[in-house]
Write a protein that holds these residues in place. Structure first.
Motif, mmCIF file in Angstrom:
data_model
loop_
_atom_site.group_PDB
_atom_site.id
_atom_site.type_symbol
_atom_site.label_atom_id
_atom_site.label_comp_id
_atom_site.label_asym_id
_atom_site.label_seq_id
_atom_site.Cartn_x
_atom_site.Cartn_y
_atom_site.Cartn_z
ATOM 1 N N ARG A 95 0.830 -1.207 0.000
ATOM 2 C CA ARG A 95 0.000 0.000 0.000
ATOM 3 C C ARG A 95 0.862 1.253 0.000
ATOM 4 O O ARG A 95 0.501 2.281 -0.578
ATOM 5 C CB ARG A 95 -0.936 -0.003 1.209
ATOM 6 C CG ARG A 95 -2.026 -1.058 1.108
ATOM 7 C CD ARG A 95 -3.065 -0.923 2.212
ATOM 8 N NE ARG A 95 -2.506 -1.229 3.512
ATOM 9 C CZ ARG A 95 -2.552 -0.422 4.558
ATOM 10 N NH1 ARG A 95 -3.116 0.769 4.453
ATOM 11 N NH2 ARG A 95 -2.036 -0.795 5.715
ATOM 12 N N LYS A 130 3.773 1.606 -1.474
ATOM 13 C CA LYS A 130 4.321 1.821 -2.815
ATOM 14 C C LYS A 130 3.329 2.536 -3.730
ATOM 15 O O LYS A 130 3.729 3.245 -4.662
ATOM 16 C CB LYS A 130 4.723 0.481 -3.428
ATOM 17 C CG LYS A 130 5.948 -0.145 -2.784
ATOM 18 C CD LYS A 130 6.286 -1.475 -3.445
ATOM 19 C CE LYS A 130 7.518 -2.089 -2.798
ATOM 20 N NZ LYS A 130 7.865 -3.408 -3.412
ATOM 21 N N SER A 131 2.056 2.322 -3.496
ATOM 22 C CA SER A 131 1.032 2.924 -4.360
ATOM 23 C C SER A 131 0.416 4.184 -3.767
ATOM 24 O O SER A 131 -0.539 4.725 -4.310
ATOM 25 C CB SER A 131 -0.085 1.902 -4.625
ATOM 26 O OG SER A 131 -0.704 1.518 -3.410
ATOM 27 N N SER A 132 0.972 4.658 -2.654
ATOM 28 C CA SER A 132 0.402 5.832 -2.001
ATOM 29 C C SER A 132 1.258 7.065 -2.224
ATOM 30 O O SER A 132 2.409 6.984 -2.638
ATOM 31 C CB SER A 132 0.266 5.591 -0.486
ATOM 32 O OG SER A 132 1.543 5.572 0.129
ATOM 33 N N GLU A 133 0.691 8.224 -1.908
ATOM 34 C CA GLU A 133 1.432 9.477 -2.008
ATOM 35 C C GLU A 133 2.520 9.555 -0.955
ATOM 36 O O GLU A 133 3.517 10.243 -1.134
ATOM 37 C CB GLU A 133 0.475 10.664 -1.856
ATOM 38 C CG GLU A 133 -0.553 10.785 -2.971
ATOM 39 C CD GLU A 133 -1.467 11.972 -2.774
ATOM 40 O OE1 GLU A 133 -1.288 12.679 -1.768
ATOM 41 O OE2 GLU A 133 -2.332 12.195 -3.634
ATOM 42 N N GLN A 176 4.676 7.346 -0.154
ATOM 43 C CA GLN A 176 5.920 6.799 -0.672
ATOM 44 C C GLN A 176 6.739 7.871 -1.390
ATOM 45 O O GLN A 176 7.964 7.878 -1.333
ATOM 46 C CB GLN A 176 5.627 5.638 -1.621
ATOM 47 C CG GLN A 176 6.843 5.093 -2.364
ATOM 48 C CD GLN A 176 7.803 4.382 -1.452
ATOM 49 O OE1 GLN A 176 7.393 3.710 -0.522
ATOM 50 N NE2 GLN A 176 9.088 4.554 -1.700
#
Length: 217
Positions: A193, A195-198, A200
């Motif tokens: 999650r 890696k796909s979030s802001e 990161q």
């Protein structure tokens, strides 16, 4: 599923220490049940189990029961003091800052701790976490052994700490567990999650200048 505290009293330890293995699943029979009046409660359950001399333990296979049994508490709940201080909590977050290893003397004995800062995935809320003694050294060892820019940290069975208006968490001496970038369910899910979030995209690992957020207790 749920979690409940189970205690083996010192007089019965010799009966079960060679039988119970962490990470295994057991069926229990003939145990005692009492209200949970422990100072720091690892679960929210109002009762706890006690082994007796007559307690029977049987190893079983059941993949539906999670090995670690994480029950993560949202940072906002901790910062808003919605969780009772006597209950231990599980927290997970990406490391955004750490202080220096602080050394001091208590009753003539050398002690140490380190304060780190974690950020969650929901709204960028940050939480201060104090790691004492062996937990501080384990944390630093994990950072040295794994060369990466992103560290996901889990402190399981952490106690909430209130000091000078600040709220944070810290490890207990015997109950807590520390995981850093561990490849186990729950932590790997957080990594995915992340890696796909802001979050990161904006994670910045920084040195905390003034990291004395809690009392040395």
């Amino acid at each position: 599923g749920g979690r409940i505290q189970c205690t083996v009293k010192s007089i019965h330890v010799y009966l079960f220490e060679g039988v119970l293995l962490e990470g295994s699943v057991y069926m229990l029979e003939n145990f005692s049940v009492a209200l949970n009046s422990a100072e720091f409660k690892p679960t929210m359950h109002e009762f706890r189990l006690f082994f007796k001399r007559e307690t029977q333990v049987r190893l079983i296979e059941d993949s539906s029961i999670p090995i670690n049994g994480f029950s993560f508490v949202d940072f906002s709940e901790i910062l808003n003091e919605k969780n009772k201080e006597s209950h231990l909590v599980d927290v997970i977050g990406v490391l955004t800052g750490k202080g220096e290893l602080i050394e001091y003397k208590r009753d003539g004995k050398a002690c140490n701790y380190i304060v780190i800062e974690l950020e969650n995935l929901e709204g960028g809320i940050k939480l201060c976490c104090t790691l004492w003694e062996d937990f501080a050294h384990l944390f630093l060892k994990n950072l040295e052994e794994e060369n990466t820019n992103t560290y996901v940290v889990v402190l399981q069975f952490a106690k909430m700490k209130f000091f000078k208006g600040s709220v944070g968490v810290s490890n207990t001496t015997y109950n807590s567990k520390l995981f850093v970038n561990a490849k186990i369910p729950g932590i790997e899910d957080f990594h995915m999650r992340l890696k796909s979030s802001e979050t990161q995209q904006c994670v910045q690992f920084s040195q905390l200048i003034d990291a004395k957020y809690v009392s040395p207790e």
